[in-house]
Design an enzyme around this catalytic site. Structure first.
Site, PDB file in Angstrom:
ATOM      1  CG  ASP A  87      32.705  35.011  52.014  1.00  0.00           C
ATOM      2  OD1 ASP A  87      33.562  34.521  51.260  1.00  0.00           O
ATOM      3  OD2 ASP A  87      32.981  35.536  53.114  1.00  0.00           O
ATOM      4  CE1 TYR A 143      38.690  39.982  54.502  1.00  0.00           C
ATOM      5  CE2 TYR A 143      37.705  42.165  54.605  1.00  0.00           C
ATOM      6  CZ  TYR A 143      37.903  40.967  53.942  1.00  0.00           C
ATOM      7  OH  TYR A 143      37.322  40.759  52.713  1.00  0.00           O
TER       8      TYR A 143
HETATM    9  C1  GLA Z   1      36.320  36.734  53.940  1.00  0.00           C
HETATM   10  C2  GLA Z   1      35.571  37.828  53.189  1.00  0.00           C
HETATM   11  C3  GLA Z   1      35.701  37.636  51.681  1.00  0.00           C
HETATM   12  C4  GLA Z   1      37.168  37.467  51.260  1.00  0.00           C
HETATM   13  C5  GLA Z   1      37.875  36.447  52.152  1.00  0.00           C
HETATM   14  C6  GLA Z   1      39.348  36.383  51.875  1.00  0.00           C
HETATM   15  O1  GLA Z   1      35.735  35.501  53.724  1.00  0.00           O
HETATM   16  O2  GLA Z   1      34.209  37.813  53.546  1.00  0.00           O
HETATM   17  O3  GLA Z   1      35.087  38.694  50.997  1.00  0.00           O
HETATM   18  O4  GLA Z   1      37.817  38.696  51.268  1.00  0.00           O
HETATM   19  O5  GLA Z   1      37.679  36.721  53.532  1.00  0.00           O
HETATM   20  O6  GLA Z   1      39.580  35.837  50.625  1.00  0.00           O
END
Ligand code: GLA
Length: 392
Positions: A178, A228
């Site tokens: 991101d 996550y």
């Molecule tokens: C979030 C995290 C990223 C990535 C996505 C899944 O956006 O911030 O770093 O791991 O999830 O692809």
């Protein structure tokens, strides 16, 4: 979530800054949110991702503070926070200040000392919708401070500073995607990033016949919730059993050979990551060749894998993705998938430009009819990465 693109710019933020602080800003930065086209939960496995920057941005205006204290305003009309510069080396209240505290701390570790600043923040990146409003915030802050200090902080370093801020000040164990796309995005291009060594390729997305449609499930998610981190742990456990340092080093053959030892859960988690890396490559090739049907096949495969193997989708998001196959204009949709960390948030679809408005309206109506949820969409093209909009 409001997906409208309210115009914000150096011109819109400056009068507010002057009204609140009684002097002019010396630096104004902007940094975008993102939508990930493909490559989900691969970044922290040293794999491949292919996001694009949005035109929705976080804009920050700053100037040295004449009081010797930080004076920060988190949004137009919000209250002013006063902070002693000595207090920014640890997390604190209000919560949003942690994004800025983290960035200042990470710059400090690089020998860049940010003075007390007056700061006003404005953003039209929807919050909590999986479009990386926080990455946009961190990278925008870093861009503004680096310019103010006259420091040369590369876009990739700004991304790493944003990621370290998430880890140490926000408690989100995110990967690099991101922040990286927010810092390095380019107008009219998607970006294919190799998260192993942070090398990347800009992939032109200029075909006017294809549009990117983002639709919010209206289910809010938080990556600090544990789902996550649990996925990250599953992947690490799989690596231990496979004898690799990251899943980037694993193949489907290696996976099959250790299937029993891995157990069903780790096997499926790893199968998603290994397969997703292959789908990113197939998608990038399809985009370069203008083969949108093939790009759509990769997107559909990605969604099924995230839903069934990685288990990060949710009923509402799955409903949206399947509606893309059953609305009257379904033939105009090349492919759709969940985007971002999951557990809610948005879907992304590639759609024939001529029909994209119609598809969007049918999707909103079908979603309302199916689940009684009112939601919003965004029709967009790849936007520009972080930049300084103004410097005195
Ligand atoms: C979030 C995290 C990223 C990535 C996505 C899944 O956006 O911030 O770093 O791991 O999830 O692809």
């Amino acid at each position: 979530m409001d997906l409208e693109e309210r115009e914000i710019s150096a011109e819109t933020i400056t009068p507010y800054f002057e009204e609140y602080f009684g002097h002019k800003p010396t630096v104004i930065s902007a940094s975008p949110g993102r939508v990930n086209l493909i490559g989900e939960h691969t970044d922290y496995n040293e794999g491949f991702v292919m996001p694009m920057a949005l035109n929705n941005i976080n804009v920050i205006a700053i100037a040295p503070s004449p009081t010797g204290k930080h004076r920060w305003i988190g949004g137009i009309g919000e209250e002013m926070i006063e902070l002693d510069p000595a207090e920014t080396d640890k997390p604190g209240e209000p919560f949003w200040t942690n994004y800025v505290r983290g960035v200042i701390t990470m710059l400090g570790r690089r020998g860049i000392s940010v003075p007390a600043v007056d700061m006003l923040i404005d953003s039209n990146v929807p919050r909590g919708g999986g479009l990386s409003s926080s990455a946009a915030f961190e990278v925008s802050a870093c861009t503004a401070f680096a310019a103010l200090c006259g420091a040369d902080v590369t876009p990739t370093d700004r991304a790493l500073i944003g990621q370290a801020t998430e880890h140490e000040f926000v408690n989100v164990p995110c990967g690099i995607m991101d922040q990286f796309i927010s810092a390095n995005g380019r107008k009219d291009h998607a970006l294919m990033l190799d998260c192993k060594d942070l090398s990347y390729k800009l992939v032109p997305m200029t075909d006017p016949t294809v549009s990117v449609l983002v639709i919010d499930s209206a289910v809010k998610h938080s990556l600090a919730d544990g789902g996550y981190a649990a996925r990250r742990k599953n992947c690490e456990d799989a690596c231990t059993i496979l004898g690799v340092s990251s899943l980037r080093g694993a193949t489907l053959e290696m996976l099959e050979a250790k299937k029993a030892e891995l157990g069903d859960l780790c096997y499926r988690r790893a199968r998603h990551v290994i397969g997703e890396n292959l789908r990113v490559a197939a998608f990038a090739e399809a985009v370069a060749a203008g083969d949108w049907n093939a790009a759509g096949v990769a997107m559909r495969g990605s969604h099924a894998s995230l839903r069934d193997d990685f288990e990060v989708s949710c009923a509402e998001v799955d409903t949206l993705v399947s509606l893309a196959d059953s609305i009257p204009s379904a033939a105009s949709v090349y492919g759709a998938r969940m985007t971002g960390g999951g557990f809610g948030g948005c879907i992304v679809a590639l759609v024939k430009s001529d029909d994209v408005q119609q598809v969007a309206e049918e999707m909103i109506e079908a979603y309302r009819n199916a689940l009684g949820i009112e939601t919003a969409y965004l029709i967009t093209r790849p936007g520009e990465g972080a930049r300084v909009l103004y410097q005195a």
